[in-house]
Write an enzyme that holds these catalytic residues in place. Structure first.
Site, PDB file in Angstrom:
ATOM      1  CB  ILE A 279      -0.904   0.033   1.274  1.00 46.58           C
ATOM      2  CG1 ILE A 279      -1.830  -1.189   1.332  1.00 46.58           C
ATOM      3  CG2 ILE A 279      -1.707   1.341   1.365  1.00 46.58           C
ATOM      4  CD1 ILE A 279      -2.909  -1.252   0.260  1.00 46.58           C
ATOM      5  CG  HIS A 280       3.010   3.030  -3.150  1.00 45.90           C
ATOM      6  ND1 HIS A 280       2.547   2.003  -3.931  1.00 45.90           N
ATOM      7  CD2 HIS A 280       3.402   4.005  -4.007  1.00 45.90           C
ATOM      8  CE1 HIS A 280       2.664   2.336  -5.197  1.00 45.90           C
ATOM      9  NE2 HIS A 280       3.169   3.549  -5.287  1.00 45.90           N
ATOM     10  NE  ARG A 281      -0.971   3.658  -7.463  1.00 47.84           N
ATOM     11  CZ  ARG A 281      -0.452   3.942  -8.627  1.00 47.84           C
ATOM     12  NH1 ARG A 281      -0.330   5.191  -9.008  1.00 47.84           N
ATOM     13  NH2 ARG A 281      -0.062   2.994  -9.434  1.00 47.84           N
TER      14      ARG A 281
END
Ligand code: UD1
Length: 361
Positions: free
Chosen positions: A208-210
């Site tokens: 998860i990084h957006r």
């Protein structure tokens, strides 16, 4: 000798450049100068890719990172222009949709240097995403647009590219070559499965990084709560991007998951090969899951890779906890055939052929 300048900045770009640089070096028909903007700078976000995939050392590292979008992109344009004025290349190569991509495109265009955009034509149709803005603007000023899918070609046609005088070609998706080529090495070199003691325990791989997920705390909580809930049933391994780690820490959020530092490409390939399923908001990982025959739950409201969803290899669920859990329950025992060819063959060579025609002309 004719010359290209390749602009790199973020993890997926390193992987794609590894394939192309290998071909350019082997053919030796023109020279490649690599510029690292510095956007990703931690050893495990950057150096590890150059080392293990044997990407030629960048001649320039601009060391631009951890800034707001405008400052980052502005500084990159300025510094890339300086490099282009020194190197005087016949073309610039840019990948994907990052701030490094758009900065390279703008700097080159103003100097009348031909732009080759690899991974052109992708659209999420979500103008809130920085990546969507970068893609659209980059495509519009590129001279050679190398598209990974038929959908990408159609997107460009809808925007009127037939009349823009640029060359638009479908070459397939270069990450496919990377997965095929580097899988041989990862099996031998990566120790991650042993290190994390995953040999016998099934696990889900998540990332998860957006910005759209990390910068909205309610969304972030919902995503992490769902991962924690899934991990009560099947453990979840989560290589965590520094952006996400920082935001979780700032908000005192702590979850019972196997959170590890970001991993290099060999480790990622082994995690992909051995996991049961992928849950991600990454663009790249969606296809890497497919190449490794794994179902993918997409933690976004849309995807640029619609063929994965259309063909039943992935589902878009957004950040809603119930939807994520429902999708996990629905697909956890899936046994799908992944034999369909969605992303081409020998993509690196197809790209090289187009590149050569442009550079040597
Ligand atoms: C960028 C790209 C995204 C791509 C992703 C690949 C843009 C707009 N976004 O997102 O399209 O999918 O890379 O991974 O270009 N940070 C570190 N160490 C690092 C790298 C980043 O601490 O090695 C921190 C930065 O300081 C920043 C945050 O993480 O605060 C976000 O980094 P940034 O480069 O802005 O965007 P990404 O989320 O990595």
């Amino acid at each position: 000798m004719k010359k290209v300048v390749t602009i790199l900045g973020a993890r997926p770009q390193f992987v794609k450049a590894a394939v192309l640089s290998r071909i350019i070096a082997k053919k030796n028909e023109f020279e490649e100068v690599i510029v690292h903007t510095g956007q990703h700078f931690d050893a495990n976000m950057s150096d590890v890719f150059f080392d293990e995939m044997e990407i030629p050392k960048p001649k320039y590292n601009l060391n631009i990172n951890s800034l707001s979008h405008g400052v980052m992109t502005g500084q990159m344009i300025e510094k890339i222009e300086e490099v282009l004025l020194i190197e005087k290349p016949n073309a610039i190569i840019i990948f994907g949709d990052t701030n490094s991509t758009i900065a390279g495109a703008i700097a080159a265009k103003k100097l009348n240097i031909k732009i080759v955009h690899i991974e052109a034509g992708l659209r999420s149709y979500n103008m809130q995403m920085p990546e969507e803005i970068n893609r659209i603007l980059t495509d519009r000023i590129s001279d050679l647009l190398l598209c990974p899918t038929d959908t990408a070609i159609e997107n460009l046609q809808k925007e009127g590219f037939d009349d823009f005088g640029a060359r638009v070609v479908k070459t397939g998706y270069i990450m496919k070559d990377a997965v095929e080529f580097y899988s041989k090495f990862s099996e031998e070199k990566s120790k991650i499965i042993d290190r994390l003691e995953l040999q016998t325990k099934p696990f889900i791989l998540a990332t998860i990084h957006r910005q759209e997920n990390t910068d909205n705390i309610e969304k972030l909580k919902s995503i992490f709560e769902s991962l924690e809930s899934i991990s009560n049933e099947t453990q979840v391994v989560l290589p965590l991007h520094p952006r996400t780690r920082k935001i979780l820490a700032e908000n005192n959020l702590d979850y019972n998951l196997k959170i590890i530092d970001p991993v290099g490409y060999f480790d990622m390939l082994e995690l992909l090969k051995n996991c049961k399923m992928v849950i991600t908001d990454s663009g790249g990982l969606q296809k890497e899951a497919f190449f490794n025959k794994k179902y993918c739950i997409i933690i976004r409201d849309e995807t640029e890779w619609v063929e994965l969803v259309k063909n039943g290899f992935a589902e878009i669920v957004g950040s809603d906890k119930q939807r994520i859990l429902k999708s996990f329950q629905k697909h956890k025992e899936d046994t799908l055939s992944f034999s369909i060819n969605l992303y081409g063959n020998q993509v690196g060579l197809s790209i090289y052929k187009e590149l050569k025609a442009l550079v040597l002309n």
